[in-house]
Enzyme design. Structure first.
Site, PDB file in Angstrom:
ATOM      1  N   ARG A 186      52.032  60.537 141.844  1.00  0.00           N
ATOM      2  CA  ARG A 186      51.763  60.300 140.415  1.00  0.00           C
ATOM      3  C   ARG A 186      53.069  59.989 139.688  1.00  0.00           C
ATOM      4  O   ARG A 186      53.097  59.193 138.746  1.00  0.00           O
ATOM      5  CB  ARG A 186      51.054  61.504 139.774  1.00  0.00           C
TER       6      ARG A 186
ATOM      7  N   TYR B 233      42.134  41.184 122.757  1.00  0.00           N
ATOM      8  CA  TYR B 233      41.102  41.489 123.762  1.00  0.00           C
ATOM      9  C   TYR B 233      40.167  42.576 123.209  1.00  0.00           C
ATOM     10  O   TYR B 233      40.631  43.550 122.603  1.00  0.00           O
ATOM     11  CB  TYR B 233      41.790  41.933 125.064  1.00  0.00           C
TER      12      TYR B 233
ATOM     13  N   ASP C  93      51.564  41.455 124.030  1.00  0.00           N
ATOM     14  CA  ASP C  93      50.693  41.392 125.192  1.00  0.00           C
ATOM     15  C   ASP C  93      50.782  39.955 125.714  1.00  0.00           C
ATOM     16  O   ASP C  93      50.291  39.017 125.086  1.00  0.00           O
ATOM     17  CB  ASP C  93      49.259  41.765 124.793  1.00  0.00           C
TER      18      ASP C  93
ATOM     19  N   LYS D 224      45.156  40.226 135.842  1.00  0.00           N
ATOM     20  CA  LYS D 224      44.944  38.789 135.592  1.00  0.00           C
ATOM     21  C   LYS D 224      45.924  37.935 136.414  1.00  0.00           C
ATOM     22  O   LYS D 224      45.985  38.075 137.606  1.00  0.00           O
ATOM     23  CB  LYS D 224      45.066  38.516 134.094  1.00  0.00           C
TER      24      LYS D 224
HETATM   25  O1  P1T Z   1      41.349  45.180 132.182  1.00  0.00           O
HETATM   26  P1  P1T Z   1      42.738  45.752 132.038  1.00  0.00           P
HETATM   27  O2  P1T Z   1      43.586  45.542 133.228  1.00  0.00           O
HETATM   28  O3  P1T Z   1      42.740  47.159 131.559  1.00  0.00           O
HETATM   29  O4  P1T Z   1      43.465  44.853 130.909  1.00  0.00           O
HETATM   30  C1  P1T Z   1      43.100  44.884 129.556  1.00  0.00           C
HETATM   31  C2  P1T Z   1      43.545  43.620 128.867  1.00  0.00           C
HETATM   32  C3  P1T Z   1      44.702  43.654 128.092  1.00  0.00           C
HETATM   33  N1  P1T Z   1      45.154  42.550 127.459  1.00  0.00           N
HETATM   34  C4  P1T Z   1      44.506  41.371 127.561  1.00  0.00           C
HETATM   35  C5  P1T Z   1      45.034  40.185 126.827  1.00  0.00           C
HETATM   36  C6  P1T Z   1      43.346  41.265 128.328  1.00  0.00           C
HETATM   37  O5  P1T Z   1      42.739  40.078 128.405  1.00  0.00           O
HETATM   38  C7  P1T Z   1      42.836  42.419 128.992  1.00  0.00           C
HETATM   39  C8  P1T Z   1      41.583  42.389 129.774  1.00  0.00           C
HETATM   40  N2  P1T Z   1      40.767  41.271 129.542  1.00  0.00           N
HETATM   41  C9  P1T Z   1      39.572  40.978 130.101  1.00  0.00           C
HETATM   42  C10 P1T Z   1      38.971  41.783 131.001  1.00  0.00           C
HETATM   43  C11 P1T Z   1      38.931  39.731 129.655  1.00  0.00           C
HETATM   44  O6  P1T Z   1      37.991  39.244 130.323  1.00  0.00           O
HETATM   45  O7  P1T Z   1      39.342  39.201 128.637  1.00  0.00           O
END
Ligand code: P1T
Length: 386
Positions: free
Chosen positions: A52, A104, A176, A201
């Site tokens: 952790r 998002y 972001d 992503k």
């Molecule tokens: O899903 P996660 O890894 O927790 O990421 C969140 C997140 C944060 N910032 C942006 C710009 C994002 O697009 C996302 C997650 N987005 C999607 C799942 C989507 O389909 O837009």
């Protein structure tokens, strides 16, 4: 960072964190699939006590991530949203946080349903510099939260100007950078304090991992973020870190291919009589085309467009595609398509969606790296059905 400083990002993604294993010479990093580490006497260890807190596979990934955003420190977390959570928790409770209005849906939900109880959250259109300045001077926020380009409207904020304004008022800035990836935009170099990525992503790029990361130069803030993570628990598993290290090696070639396809598809859609409007930073018609050229090194693989039609026609179109998969998420090698109002941004109240332009005829594409003619043919046959 210094060891890789002079390398191009296309070399950094392959070599940073990628030194051969000391014990065996293995070219690929071992997956240290362990929760704990032997100590020779109490408190005497090799820098690793418990996964952790630290894990050698994750350390390698952090080394690579810091190098590609030209940052001193990187912290890998369990998801993009847990990275976001840690940053908010590193700001004193009761503070004001200014957040871009188009983010998002999950980020919007985090602020509006969880953190609004302990922080004063103000959503504003951060493309409006005058409004940003007025909000900063009126409310003295401790953090300004930018997503640029935004999800899903691809709005672009002036990172350099906003970061410098924030600094003047002792406010931290975070960007972001998920949609651009470190290949197309480096917010720290534009003056931002922290960069966040959902590694789920483009960074991983293969739609098989959930992960997040933070990159920054401030040692004290990094230590605070690490302490929060170690105390609250959102770390990534060694295997997932290894998969991201593996996916990351092809970031440069993937991003070039995403962009090449996306530009061609954006132009195709813009000229199609069943399409009302296309939003893509690489099109001259994008409202922030000039700013995009100035602060980004490319336009990425995300396209948003409005169909001429209503919800029924959007649904018909979305269920007619054959190569694009109807799914949330983005940034993988395969093309995805989705309906923000019903899917990724369902947690944004309908009235806010309306104000932002997230209407029922809005479609979002994550353009993959397949053959572009195949993708265009697929969209064309689905548009015919509308
Ligand atoms: O899903 P996660 O890894 O927790 O990421 C969140 C997140 C944060 N910032 C942006 C710009 C994002 O697009 C996302 C997650 N987005 C999607 C799942 C989507 O389909 O837009």
């Amino acid at each position: 960072m210094s060891k890789y400083k002079d390398m191009d990002i296309s070399s950094k993604v392959i070599h940073a964190g990628g030194h051969p294993d000391k014990e065996t010479g293995a070219i690929m990093p071992p997956i240290y699939q362990t929760s704990t580490y032997a100590q020779s006497s109490p408190g005497v260890h090799k820098g690793y006590e418990y996964t952790r807190s630290h894990n050698p596979t994750r350390t390698r990934l952090e080394e690579c991530l810091a190098a590609i955003e030209n940052a001193k420190y990187a912290l890998v977390t369990a998801s993009g949203i847990s990275s976001a959570m840690l940053v908010v928790q590193s700001i004193p409770p009761g503070s004001t946080i200014v957040v871009g209005d188009d983010v998002y849906g999950g980020t919007y939900r985090m602020f509006s349903t969880i953190f609004h109880e302990t922080y004063n959250i103000i959503f504003i259109d951060t493309t409006d510099l005058k409004l940003v300045e007025k909000t900063i001077t009126d409310h003295k926020p401790k953090l300004i939260w930018l997503e640029s380009p935004t999800n899903p409207m691809l709005k672009i904020s002036d990172i350099r100007k906003i970061s410098s304004l924030a600094k003047k008022y002792k406010c931290k800035s975070i960007v972001d950078n998920t949609f651009m990836s470190p290949y197309f935009q480096n917010p720290l170099e534009l003056g931002a304090d922290i960069v966040l990525h959902s590694m789920t992503k483009f960074i991983n790029g293969h739609s098989d991992v959930i992960g997040g990361c933070l990159m920054l130069n401030d040692k004290k803030h990094y230590q605070k973020l690490w302490t929060l993570q170690n105390s609250l628990g959102p770390t990534q598993s060694p295997f997932d870190s290894w998969l991201v290290l593996r996916g990351l090696k092809t970031l440069a070639v993937r991003m070039e291919a995403h962009q090449k396809n996306a530009l061609k598809i954006a132009k195709f859609l813009e000229s199609h009589n069943k399409v009302e409007r296309v939003l893509y930073p690489g099109l001259k018609s994008h409202p922030s085309y000039k700013l995009a050229k100035k602060q980004m090194k490319g336009s990425g693989g995300m396209i948003t467009f409005f169909l001429k039609g209503n919800l029924g026609q959007s649904k018909k179109f979305l269920s007619s595609v054959k190569i694009f998969s109807l799914a949330e998420s983005l940034g993988g090698v395969e093309s995805l398509i989705e309906h923000p109002a019903i899917m990724t941004h369902a947690s944004v109240p309908a009235s806010v969606r309306k104000e932002l332009g997230i209407h029922d005829n809005l479609i979002r594409l994550s353009v993959g790296i397949e053959n572009c003619d195949d993708l265009i043919k697929d969209l064309e046959q689905a548009l015919k059905k509308v």
